[in-house]
Design an enzyme around this catalytic site. Structure first.
Site, PDB file in Angstrom:
ATOM      1  N   ASP A  57     -39.091 -30.579  10.081  1.00 12.87           N
ATOM      2  CA  ASP A  57     -39.973 -29.439  10.333  1.00 12.87           C
ATOM      3  C   ASP A  57     -41.345 -29.961  10.784  1.00 12.87           C
ATOM      4  OD1 ASP A  57     -40.836 -26.761  10.255  1.00 12.87           O
ATOM      5  OD2 ASP A  57     -41.427 -26.896   8.146  1.00 12.87           O
ATOM      6  N   ASP A 106     -43.569 -30.424  17.204  1.00 19.01           N
ATOM      7  CA  ASP A 106     -44.654 -29.444  17.227  1.00 19.01           C
ATOM      8  C   ASP A 106     -45.834 -29.977  18.036  1.00 19.01           C
ATOM      9  OD1 ASP A 106     -46.653 -27.634  16.903  1.00 19.01           O
ATOM     10  OD2 ASP A 106     -46.664 -27.671  14.718  1.00 19.01           O
ATOM     11  N   HIS A 163     -48.460 -19.251   8.513  1.00 17.96           N
ATOM     12  CA  HIS A 163     -48.006 -20.139   7.438  1.00 17.96           C
ATOM     13  C   HIS A 163     -48.771 -19.823   6.158  1.00 17.96           C
ATOM     14  CE1 HIS A 163     -46.800 -23.046  10.780  1.00 17.96           C
ATOM     15  NE2 HIS A 163     -45.691 -22.748  10.157  1.00 17.96           N
ATOM     16  N   GLY A 164     -48.142 -20.081   5.033  1.00 15.99           N
ATOM     17  CA  GLY A 164     -48.840 -19.926   3.753  1.00 15.99           C
ATOM     18  C   GLY A 164     -48.817 -18.501   3.256  1.00 15.99           C
ATOM     19  N   HIS A 206     -41.666 -18.791  12.025  1.00 20.34           N
ATOM     20  CA  HIS A 206     -42.353 -19.602  11.009  1.00 20.34           C
ATOM     21  C   HIS A 206     -43.200 -18.659  10.166  1.00 20.34           C
ATOM     22  CE1 HIS A 206     -41.766 -23.879  12.452  1.00 20.34           C
ATOM     23  NE2 HIS A 206     -41.052 -23.149  13.280  1.00 20.34           N
ATOM     24  N   GLY A 207     -43.642 -19.134   9.015  1.00 25.65           N
ATOM     25  CA  GLY A 207     -44.431 -18.256   8.150  1.00 25.65           C
ATOM     26  C   GLY A 207     -43.587 -17.097   7.673  1.00 25.65           C
ATOM     27  N   GLY A 208     -42.330 -17.387   7.298  1.00 29.01           N
ATOM     28  CA  GLY A 208     -41.390 -16.330   6.930  1.00 29.01           C
ATOM     29  C   GLY A 208     -41.544 -15.817   5.512  1.00 29.01           C
ATOM     30  N   ASN A 210     -38.061 -19.685   8.789  1.00 24.74           N
ATOM     31  CA  ASN A 210     -38.618 -20.710   7.911  1.00 24.74           C
ATOM     32  C   ASN A 210     -39.279 -20.038   6.718  1.00 24.74           C
ATOM     33  OD1 ASN A 210     -37.877 -22.404   9.971  1.00 24.74           O
ATOM     34  ND2 ASN A 210     -39.856 -23.434  10.130  1.00 24.74           N
ATOM     35  N   THR A 258     -43.229 -20.959   1.209  1.00 22.12           N
ATOM     36  CA  THR A 258     -44.360 -20.714   0.303  1.00 22.12           C
ATOM     37  C   THR A 258     -43.989 -19.889  -0.931  1.00 22.12           C
ATOM     38  OG1 THR A 258     -45.818 -20.815   2.212  1.00 22.12           O
ATOM     39  CG2 THR A 258     -46.740 -19.872   0.208  1.00 22.12           C
TER      40      THR A 258
HETATM   41 ZN   LIG Z   1     -43.908 -23.772  10.504  1.00 19.36          ZN
END
Ligand SMILES: [Zn+2]
Length: 285
Positions: free
Chosen positions: A81, A103, A181-182, A210-212, A232, A235
């Site tokens: 990742d 990335d 994210h987070g 992302h940031g799922g 993804n 958190t």
């Molecule tokens: Zn990510």
């Protein structure tokens, strides 16, 4: 069984679902995710982010993840990742990872494309699949970032995505369409049209969200309908483990001895339940 990202994405496409992709930077989360996938009999992606290197080195956890995947009854992809350098991607491929994400989203477009092409060529040698990112999710995977965090969020341009996917030959594309994210500080407003347009223009490339963590069930379902095939999620799973450990400590009498193994198991069991709930949502169950 150990399978590639492409194989897992094929299952997701056939079933019109998303496959959960969970970070496993410790043995507790690894056991939680594998256990959840086996119990629900669903394919899964276990992944390790380069920014988690200070928690545990890839050299140590990577081979354990690959071994765990091989022993599992369901299809498991072992994925890198947010690989930030080509050297790091190479290391993951050597360990036996079956998917890698390069990335280069913070780089200028052309540099991101050139490096992504190199990543695709490297992965082809081992048969691994490649995810890349266009646009920016704002905060980094570590959840760090400036206050507010969303200032640098740049939504993916579907026209540019078409060009990027065709020129790079990647297998999955991480799109920025409103997730972060987070932990979310405000309710996310997601633009599903970005996902639909990217899919239309690229011949339905699997889109990665992302940031799922912390997105509503309704929004997950809308995202999957629009063409998200990999989500993804880390958190809130990590937080569930932390909460369970804190609860366990609170439940002890002051005279009772505290054993780390008991804390670890409380965290593992809670993360498994959290992951199961997420997996069911992503599989539209
Ligand atoms: Zn990510």
């Amino acid at each position: 069984m150990l399978v590639t990202l492409n194989e897992v994405m094929k299952i997701a496409e056939e079933k019109k679902i998303a496959v959960g992709s969970f970070n496993t930077p410790n043995l507790e989360s690894l056991q939680a995710v594998i256990g959840a996938a086996e119990e629900l009999n669903l394919p899964v992606i276990i992944q390790f982010a380069q920014c988690h290197e200070p928690w545990i080195p890839l050299d140590l956890i990577g081979p354990i993840m690959v071994e765990a995947a091989k022993k599992t009854s369901v299809p498991v992809c072992v994925h890198l990742d947010h690989g930030e350098t080509l050297e790091y991607l190479e290391k993951a491929l050597e360990i036996g990872f079956t998917g890698i994400m390069y990335d280069g989203s913070i780089l200028p477009y052309e540099e991101n494309l050139q490096n992504t092409k190199k990543a695709v060529a490297m992965a082809a040698k081992t048969g691994a699949s490649v995810e890349a990112e266009l646009g920016s999710m704002g905060k980094r995977e570590s959840g760090s970032g400036e206050a507010g965090g969303d200032d640098t969020k740049i939504y993916t341009d579907p026209g540019q995505a078409k060009e990027f996917v065709e020129a790079s030959g990647i297998d999955a594309l991480a799109c920025s369409f409103g997730t972060t994210h987070g932990i979310y500080l405000t309710t996310p407003k997601l633009d599903f049209e970005v996902v639909k347009k990217v899919r239309d223009l690229t011949g339905n490339i699997p889109v990665v969200m992302h940031g799922g963590s912390g997105v509503s069930r309704e929004d997950y379902h809308k995202a999957i309908q629009a063409g998200v095939r990999k989500i993804n999620y880390f958190t809130y799973m990590d937080k569930s483990g932390g909460n369970a450990a804190a609860e366990y400590l609170k439940s002890l009498n002051t005279e009772e001895p505290v054993f780390f193994s008991s804390i670890s198991m409380a965290a593992r069991d809670a993360m498994k339940e959290n992951v199961k709930a997420a997996m069911k949502m992503f599989a539209l169950e």
